[in-house]
Design a protein around this motif. Structure first.
Motif, PDB file in Angstrom:
ATOM      1  N   PRO A   1      23.079  74.741  54.511  1.00 17.91           N
ATOM      2  CA  PRO A   1      24.015  74.600  53.388  1.00 17.91           C
ATOM      3  C   PRO A   1      25.257  75.472  53.524  1.00 17.91           C
ATOM      4  O   PRO A   1      26.249  75.253  52.821  1.00 17.91           O
ATOM      5  CB  PRO A   1      23.174  75.016  52.176  1.00 17.91           C
ATOM      6  CG  PRO A   1      22.100  75.890  52.732  1.00 17.91           C
ATOM      7  CD  PRO A   1      21.801  75.346  54.101  1.00 17.91           C
TER       8      PRO A   1
ATOM      9  N   ASN B   1      29.491  70.472  54.728  1.00 13.96           N
ATOM     10  CA  ASN B   1      28.632  69.318  54.506  1.00 13.96           C
ATOM     11  C   ASN B   1      29.276  68.432  53.446  1.00 13.96           C
ATOM     12  O   ASN B   1      30.317  68.773  52.871  1.00 13.96           O
ATOM     13  CB  ASN B   1      27.215  69.754  54.113  1.00 13.96           C
ATOM     14  CG  ASN B   1      27.203  70.548  52.832  1.00 13.96           C
ATOM     15  OD1 ASN B   1      27.323  69.989  51.742  1.00 13.96           O
ATOM     16  ND2 ASN B   1      27.073  71.880  52.943  1.00 13.96           N
TER      17      ASN B   1
ATOM     18  N   GLY C   1      20.551  67.489  50.734  1.00 12.61           N
ATOM     19  CA  GLY C   1      20.641  68.327  51.929  1.00 12.61           C
ATOM     20  C   GLY C   1      19.756  67.867  53.067  1.00 12.61           C
ATOM     21  O   GLY C   1      19.097  68.684  53.716  1.00 12.61           O
TER      22      GLY C   1
ATOM     23  N   HIS D   1      24.246  66.479  58.548  1.00  7.41           N
ATOM     24  CA  HIS D   1      24.011  66.090  57.156  1.00  7.41           C
ATOM     25  C   HIS D   1      23.916  64.571  57.168  1.00  7.41           C
ATOM     26  O   HIS D   1      24.828  63.898  57.644  1.00  7.41           O
ATOM     27  CB  HIS D   1      25.152  66.572  56.264  1.00  7.41           C
ATOM     28  CG  HIS D   1      24.833  66.545  54.802  1.00  7.41           C
ATOM     29  ND1 HIS D   1      25.752  66.883  53.830  1.00  7.41           N
ATOM     30  CD2 HIS D   1      23.695  66.210  54.127  1.00  7.41           C
ATOM     31  CE1 HIS D   1      25.196  66.779  52.636  1.00  7.41           C
ATOM     32  NE2 HIS D   1      23.949  66.364  52.790  1.00  7.41           N
TER      33      HIS D   1
END
Length: 292
Positions: A107, A111, A169, A209
């Protein structure tokens, strides 16, 4: 923001994505021909995607303004289609480092939750009674919705990304719902040059991603008509050799075969990953292989 996206910086006047609800009656089962042949008019999906894409280009949401690209078919048996797109080479975001075929989502890296909301064109959603849609069915059902967003460094006019709930995610490892949604998107287009692609980790994926690419290319490709060696005709499985890269060919003649095709492709992808081989997936219309 679109569902599944974290709040991103939203500029005043950013356009909102269009809800695009479809059913099997929207599928274009007979692919349009090249050169203005009958049936080559754009579909409802093509119009929504391309109108939204052109609108975002006019609003300056891309990294560069894409004009006509020099394109030629190279001599030789492969009939390779070559395009010169200098700006993508110089202005594209640098690819992320890939250290493993099963690299987890990070993260902290760029992304798709960081996209501007205006980059999202459509929310694709299968009608409730459409069969095969929604997240409550089998593993090969399309996701509840797919976001269709511009690729800000486009390869071609209409170059978009298909994103299944970015807020979850998920890493760039092919899933049955994403592939099923992509296959249905292919059937929603009437353009013979609408193709989709999945770049796996270690196979030119630049972002870890989960996403598919989709784009329009106004040229037929050898892979769509090359002879194939039957491996398991009952499952629509053949081997392509006389193409730029040898590949397994999975074929179905229509929507009824999408669930089995999705399952088989994802099993093959998982097996390749288990053996340490990176892979790509390419979705296009084409001639039926021998025995299909």
């Amino acid at each position: 923001p679109a569902p599944g996206m974290a709040a991103a910086s939203e500029a005043p006047g950013d356009p909102s994505p269009q809800d695009f609800v479809y059913g099997e009656e929207d599928f274009v089962l007979q692919g349009a021909g090249w050169g203005g042949e009958p049936g080559s008019a754009p579909s409802r999906f093509d119009r929504a995607l391309l109108e939204g894409w052109s609108d975002r280009m006019e609003r300056g949401l891309f990294r560069y303004r894409l004009g006509p690209l020099p394109t030629r078919v190279l001599p030789g048996p492969m009939s390779l289609v070559a395009q010169l797109n200098v700006q993508r080479g110089t202005e594209r975001r640098p690819p992320q480092a890939v250290l493993s075929l099963r690299q987890p989502f990070d993260p902290r890296a760029f992304n798709f939750t960081r996209m501007r909301p205006g980059e999202v064109l459509l929310r694709l959603r299968r009608a409730a009674d459409g069969g095969g849609g929604g997240g409550g069915g089998g593993g090969a059902a399309a996701p509840d919705h797919l976001l269709v967003a511009i690729n800000v460094s486009p390869l071609e006019r209409g170059h978009v990304l298909l994103l299944p709930e970015p807020g979850r995610g998920l890493p760039q490892a092919l899933t049955a719902p994403l592939l099923r949604g992509g296959l249905e998107a292919a059937l929603l287009s009437a353009h013979p040059g609408f193709r989709l692609g999945f770049n796996g980790l270690g196979a030119c994926a630049s972002l870890n991603h989960l996403h598919l690419h989709a784009f329009y290319l106004g040229r037929p490709l050898l892979v769509e008509s090359a002879p194939a060696q039957p491996l398991c005709p009952a499952r629509g499985l053949s081997l392509l050799r006389d193409v730029p890269a040898p590949a397994f060919l999975f074929y179905t003649a229509g929507p009824a075969g999408l669930e089995a095709l999705t399952r088989d492709v994802c099993r093959a992808a998982e097996h390749l990953t288990d053996t340490g081989l990176a892979y790509n997936v390419f979705v296009t219309r084409g001639d039926p292989p021998e025995g299909a």
